[in-house]
Design an enzyme around this catalytic site. Structure first.
Site, short mmCIF file in Angstrom:
data_model
loop_
_atom_site.label_atom_id
_atom_site.label_comp_id
_atom_site.label_asym_id
_atom_site.label_seq_id
_atom_site.Cartn_x
_atom_site.Cartn_y
_atom_site.Cartn_z
N SER A 176 68.86 41.01 54.94
CA SER A 176 69.52 40.94 53.64
C SER A 176 70.15 39.55 53.44
O SER A 176 69.45 38.55 53.43
CB SER A 176 70.55 42.06 53.52
OG SER A 176 70.96 42.22 52.18
N LYS A 228 83.37 46.94 31.35
CA LYS A 228 84.32 46.37 32.31
C LYS A 228 84.27 47.15 33.61
O LYS A 228 84.39 46.60 34.70
CB LYS A 228 85.74 46.40 31.72
CG LYS A 228 86.82 45.91 32.67
CD LYS A 228 86.60 44.45 33.05
CE LYS A 228 87.69 43.96 34.01
NZ LYS A 228 87.39 42.59 34.47
#
Length: 347
Positions: A176, A228
């Site tokens: 990763s 948000k």
């Protein structure tokens, strides 16, 4: 009554000691905070000297006394010839600098906080290295936060921008975010069973909303901006929020794939960017790494024709911090000793 008296005495001693230690730790911690930002220092180790010392020590056990004397004579003669040649080069103005391999170590955590030291080490290397030298990074990381490993990759890219050859070695794992760093290199080497790849993005968020409802607990969250907050741990997640969250993950994955493709254009990115990981041998077949080799083999071979130097940036702990840690560890020991000394058994 005797039991209660002994128990009360033991409890009073314990509380007194614990409070005293907590007070000391608090004072020391406060002192450490007041010291401000800690500064580290570079630790430079001549690995070539280490390799030579190991070889010399082994030879001392393998050769006879006569052979050792002969070898020492040859080494002295070689050293004199080298010194003479160096002197001649200085006089003629044709001094050829010995090529160097700068060794850096990066063992990454989830938030890639080690990038703090990495940036200092790379800055030090770039101050003295030339395109004739090489930077060798022993990398070990299973990945973590995107922004942390993105910065770490950018730090390695500084080396490439200065046209200095960069080699990354994976002895255990570069997955990763770890592979995001590794792919920046001109060359990647891997141990046969090292874990490589995992070009994907994952996010896991527990949700306790049902548990709160079951216990008649309300959870309110106030935001400005439709997205948000997409998903939440305590509120009731919506399909729209989940969809937006998945879009953000996919966007991050596309950026990751693009980054890897830019640095290793020969890769079949669609084939390797599935989130899977592979062992080193298979990773070489897929083009994720270039050679199967351990860092030890690489550096030992490099030492034959280069000066090998390890550079490490270390932030040394202050006296207050060391004492604070020692005092904290002592709490358990004191409590344990008190219990052993005053242990009470019901009759």
């Amino acid at each position: 009554m005797e039991f209660l008296y002994e128990y009360g005495l033991f409890f009073a001693k314990t509380i007194t000691f614990v409070l005293a230690i907590i007070a000391i730790v608090a004072v020391i911690a406060s002192s450490a905070i007041k010291q401000g930002t800690k500064k580290g220092e570079l630790e430079i180790t001549d690995l070539s000297e280490h390799f030579d010392d190991v070889e010399h020590e082994v030879m001392q056990h393998l050769l006879t006394k006569e052979q050792i004397k002969q070898k020492e004579k040859e080494e002295k003669k070689q050293a004199k010839e080298t010194a003479k040649a160096d002197k001649k080069s200085v006089k003629s103005g044709e001094v050829e600098q010995e090529t160097r391999v700068f060794v850096l170590d990066f063992k990454g955590s989830i938030d890639a906080k080690e990038v703090f030291s990495l940036r200092e080490e790379i800055t030090a290397v770039l101050a003295v290295a030339t395109p004739k030298d090489e930077v060798f990074v022993r990398l070990e990381s299973g990945g973590g936060m995107v922004h942390g490993y993105g910065l770490a990759s950018s730090q390695l890219d500084r080396i490439r921008q200065h046209n200095i050859p960069l080699t990354v070695s994976v002895d255990k794992v570069a997955a990763s975010g770890g592979y995001m760093m590794a792919c920046v290199a001109n060359k990647i080497i891997s141990a046969p069973f090292a874990i490589v790849g995992s070009i994907g993005v994952i996010a896991q968020v527990p949700n306790f909303n049902k548990l709160l409802k079951k216990n008649d607990i309300d959870y309110e969250q106030f935001t400005a901006g439709e997205f948000k907050r997409t998903v939440t741990m305590f509120g009731e997640n919506t399909d729209k929020g989940r969809e937006k969250f998945n879009e953000e993950l996919e966007e991050t994955h596309q950026l990751f794939k693009g980054f890897v493709s830019d640095h290793r254009p020969s890769l079949e990115i669609g084939k390797v960017a599935t989130g899977e990981h592979w062992f080193g041998i298979k990773a070489k077949e897929l083009g994720l790494v270039d050679d199967i080799q351990t860092s030890d083999d690489y550096l030992q071979l490099a030492n034959k024709s280069n000066k090998v130097i390890s550079i490490k940036y270390v932030v040394k702990k202050g006296l207050a911090e060391k004492f604070s840690k020692a005092a904290s560890m002592s709490v358990d020991r004191i409590f344990s000793n008190l219990w052993q000394k005053n242990r009470i058994f019901p009759s």
